[in-house]
Enzyme design. Structure first.
Site, PDB file in Angstrom:
ATOM      1  N   GLU A 454       3.068  20.023   2.647  1.00 38.52           N
ATOM      2  CA  GLU A 454       3.556  18.862   3.386  1.00 38.52           C
ATOM      3  C   GLU A 454       4.092  19.243   4.757  1.00 38.52           C
ATOM      4  OE1 GLU A 454       6.548  16.979   0.965  1.00 38.52           O
ATOM      5  OE2 GLU A 454       7.368  18.884   0.288  1.00 38.52           O
ATOM      6  N   ASP A 478       4.845  13.396   4.387  1.00 35.78           N
ATOM      7  CA  ASP A 478       5.522  14.395   5.188  1.00 35.78           C
ATOM      8  C   ASP A 478       4.531  15.172   6.044  1.00 35.78           C
ATOM      9  OD1 ASP A 478       8.185  13.989   4.902  1.00 35.78           O
ATOM     10  OD2 ASP A 478       8.388  15.196   3.088  1.00 35.78           O
ATOM     11  N   CYS A 525      -0.273  13.723  -3.976  1.00 42.09           N
ATOM     12  CA  CYS A 525       0.726  12.806  -4.531  1.00 42.09           C
ATOM     13  C   CYS A 525       1.341  11.929  -3.449  1.00 42.09           C
ATOM     14  CB  CYS A 525       1.806  13.575  -5.276  1.00 42.09           C
ATOM     15  SG  CYS A 525       2.691  14.736  -4.235  1.00 42.09           S
TER      16      CYS A 525
END
Lengths: 601, 88
Positions: A454, A478, A525
């Site tokens: 991320e 992110d 995710c």
């Protein structure tokens, strides 16, 4: 007010149309944290208590004191009942026990008694004044955690005043079916009093996606808005309201036409949802037979029980922050172990990925003592905090490894930006394993450990990270934030990132190649994966395992069954040949529109 | 009257949980319990007073216990400090 982090609050992605009746009602707006539409009667539970103030004649002082005393007894009994009701949650029990001690606090109650006697004023007025004075003392403290305890003082003060006034706690047991709860911010007491069956929606003035209100609503699967400025003063208990958690608004005392129109929208929403739910058993595969897996991101252990009907194979991301946010101190190893075990045991099939503590950024926990930082997203957060606080981190790791004895578990480190961090964290895992072995405590021996991708630096050195870890999971939110240098809590900037920019697509491509070379699995995710366009791109880039808000899964399964991997790959190539995000958005939209329409029919 | 010193060694100091444990214990005895880090003595039966003491980790406190069962009470309180108030 915090926009969703790596989590799509409302992610059904249904193409809803806003009713277009001329608005005659009052309109409030907020941020959707749980999707849906509720039409019902408002119950305002943070309304200001009107405290009567009057003098007590000398001969009646004794009576006033015994009235106060009886109230304390009654308050204690209420807390006792709540404690029994919530016996399953050790954290709630602890909060309630502390509140019971506050009820017998000699300083607070002594002060109240003395002043009723000395100032000859009614108990309500004195309790209100003493509460305010204590709150001010707490608010003057240096430690931010201690300052927040003013909320606890106010909570107990309100309980006493309510009981003095004979005003029942708005226990929602007595609320009619379809009540829409309007609050400032749900306090622990209010949360404890909520009877869940009768609430059809929640709107809170403050709070983000991790506020008590938001978590509660998502857990219950009822629509909710947060950040509704002025809700408590603009809405009165008994008002008719439409809580529109598709477009993020509340209509107070709507016109007949509006009710009709929203009822229709609500009906269509329910029908679509049911159709989507009916698709839960459709094999997760693309049109050309490539099998896919869909798992659920969850924030609260209890959520695991509701993921099966949506066709989630398991939990692809268990956030652990909530455990730390819902109490005044770090959760004990036992509390954590119980929570993780519950998820592991209840997970439908396959493994559960547990993410280690990912605090900081927009999720602060007062008692951890993270100082205010100028750039919290670039600050001392997440894995950085954990590596500097090995005892907090190791407590969590121990709890996770022990829970892994009860089912298949993977652990994932958030916010990794270098190989050093992975090695340090792995070292701590090794220590924990050694300690557990040494003490003869049973734990899961073969727990794969992965890293979240991320931060752009992690993507850039993915091939090195792949040597140190067992799997990757891409956190798109992110990754976009850090690649584009855009604060995702800044709504003015963030709203333009509905799809993946070219820079991020390239980073993901690097990650996929690195993982392929080392033969390690990659999942995603992030929120983007739950949108039709994002899903399509990630599929084309090679992702087969998706984890997301559970509500988005049925729709994506249907979409997957109508597209081929070949086409998805082709689209990725096309998109990556374009220069602007707007161009790629148009391209994807044109491709997806007929597919989405065919699903809705 | 008994007087002893003890250091706060749990991770968070006198936050709500630690303070609640102390008060629960103090309430079991007839002796009065006070805790102080300076001249101002705090009431061992008051959650609010003890939190306002702001005892962060590393703070040394003077504990005074006075009453018929003072030695049992002192033992119990010291035990709490030693066990870091039952935290990990």
């Amino acid at each position: 007010m915090i926009p969703p982090s790596d989590e799509p609050g409302p992610a059904s992605g249904l193409d809803q149309k806003t009713p277009c009746a001329v608005a005659t009602s009052q309109l409030l707006t907020g941020v959707v944290v749980s999707e849906g539409i509720a039409i019902g009667t408002a119950l305002v539970i943070s309304e200001r208590l009107k405290v009567p103030r009057y003098e007590i004649p000398e001969p009646e002082i004794k009576q006033e004191l015994s009235r106060f005393d009886r109230t304390l007894v009654a308050s204690r009994e209420q807390l006792q009942v709540l404690k029994q009701k919530h016996w399953e949650s050790s954290q709630t029990v602890r909060i309630l026990e502390s509140q019971m001690l506050m009820l017998v606090d000699p300083l607070f109650m002594g002060d109240v008694i003395q002043r009723i006697r000395g100032e000859r004023r009614n108990a309500e007025a004195v309790v209100a004044d003493v509460t305010e004075e204590f709150c001010r003392s707490f608010e003057a403290l240096e430690d931010p955690y201690m300052r927040e305890r003013a909320a606890d003082v106010r909570d107990i003060g309100h309980r006493i005043i309510r009981n003095l006034l004979g005003r029942e706690y708005p226990s929602l047991e007595s609320a009619g079916l379809g009540t829409v709860l309007i609050c400032h911010q749900l306090s622990p007491s209010e949360v404890a009093h909520v009877s869940t069956r009768r609430i059809s929606g929640i709107a809170a003035e403050v709070g983000g996606t991790t506020s008590h209100a938001a978590i509660l609503a998502r857990g219950l699967g009822i629509p909710a808005l947060v950040g509704v400025t002025g809700a408590c003063s603009s809405v009165a208990s008994g008002d008719h309201v439409i809580l529109d958690c598709v477009n993020g608004r509340i209509r107070v005392n709507p016109s007949h036409e509006e009710v009709v129109e929203y009822s229709d929208l609500k009906r269509r929403l329910i029908i679509t949802k049911e159709r989507l739910l009916a698709a839960q058993n459709v094999d997760s595969a693309t049109q050309d037979g490539v099998s896919l897996s869909f798992r659920s991101n969850i924030s609260v252990p209890a959520e695991v029980e509701s993921i099966r009907p949506f066709g989630a194979q398991g939990v692809g991301l268990l956030r652990t922050e909530y455990l730390y946010m819902s109490s005044g101190g770090p959760p004990s190893e036992e509390d954590q172990y119980e929570a993780y075990r519950r998820v592991v045991e209840a997970s439908p099939c396959g493994y559960t990925i547990i993410r280690t503590l990912d605090i900081g950024g927009d999720k602060n926990i007062p008692y951890l003592g993270i100082p205010d930082e100028k750039n919290p997203f670039l600050g001392w957060r997440s894995i950085r905090f954990c590596l500097d606080n090995p005892s907090v981190f190791k407590t969590q790791l121990r709890a996770i490894l022990r829970a892994a004895a009860h089912g298949s578990v993977k652990v994932i480190y958030p916010m990794i930006s270098s190989v050093e961090e992975v090695r340090q964290a792995n070292q701590l895992v090794a220590e924990v394993r050694w300690e557990l072995d040494h003490k003869g405590i049973s734990y899961g021996k073969d727990v794969p450990i992965g890293v979240m991708i991320e931060v752009p630096s992690a993507a850039l050195i993915a091939e090195r990270l792949a040597e140190e870890t067992a799997f990757f999971s891409i956190g798109t939110n992110d990754l976009i934030q850090y690649t584009m240098a855009v604060d995702r809590t800044n709504e003015r900037l963030w709203s333009s990132f509905e799809t993946l920019p070219l820079s991020v697509l390239r980073l993901i491509q690097m990650v996929m190649r690195a993982a392929e070379a080392r033969q390690i699995p990659v999942s995603c995710c992030g929120e983007i994966g739950a949108t039709p366009a994002g899903f399509l791109l990630l599929l084309g880039l090679g992702i087969r395992d998706f984890s997301m808000n559970v509500f988005a899964i049925p729709q994506l399964k249907l979409i997957a069954s109508r597209i081929s991997l070949t086409k998805a790959r082709e689209l990725v190539t096309q998109v990556m040949s374009l220069s602007t995000t707007e161009e790629s958005r148009m391209l994807l939209e044109n491709y997806l529109r007929p597919i989405l329409e065919s699903i809705e029919e | 009257m008994l007087s002893k010193t003890a250091q706060v060694n749990n991770k968070l100091g006198f936050h709500l949980r630690a303070v609640s444990v102390i008060v629960q214990t103090a309430l079991k005895y007839r002796a009065t319990v006070t805790l102080a880090k300076d001249l101002r003595k705090r009431n061992g039966r008051s959650v609010f007073d003890l939190m306002l003491l702001e005892a962060s980790p590393g703070t040394t406190l003077t504990i005074e216990v006075d009453g018929v069962d003072e030695s049992e009470a002192m033992d119990a309180i010291l035990k709490l400090f030693k066990s870091n108030f039952g935290e990990d």
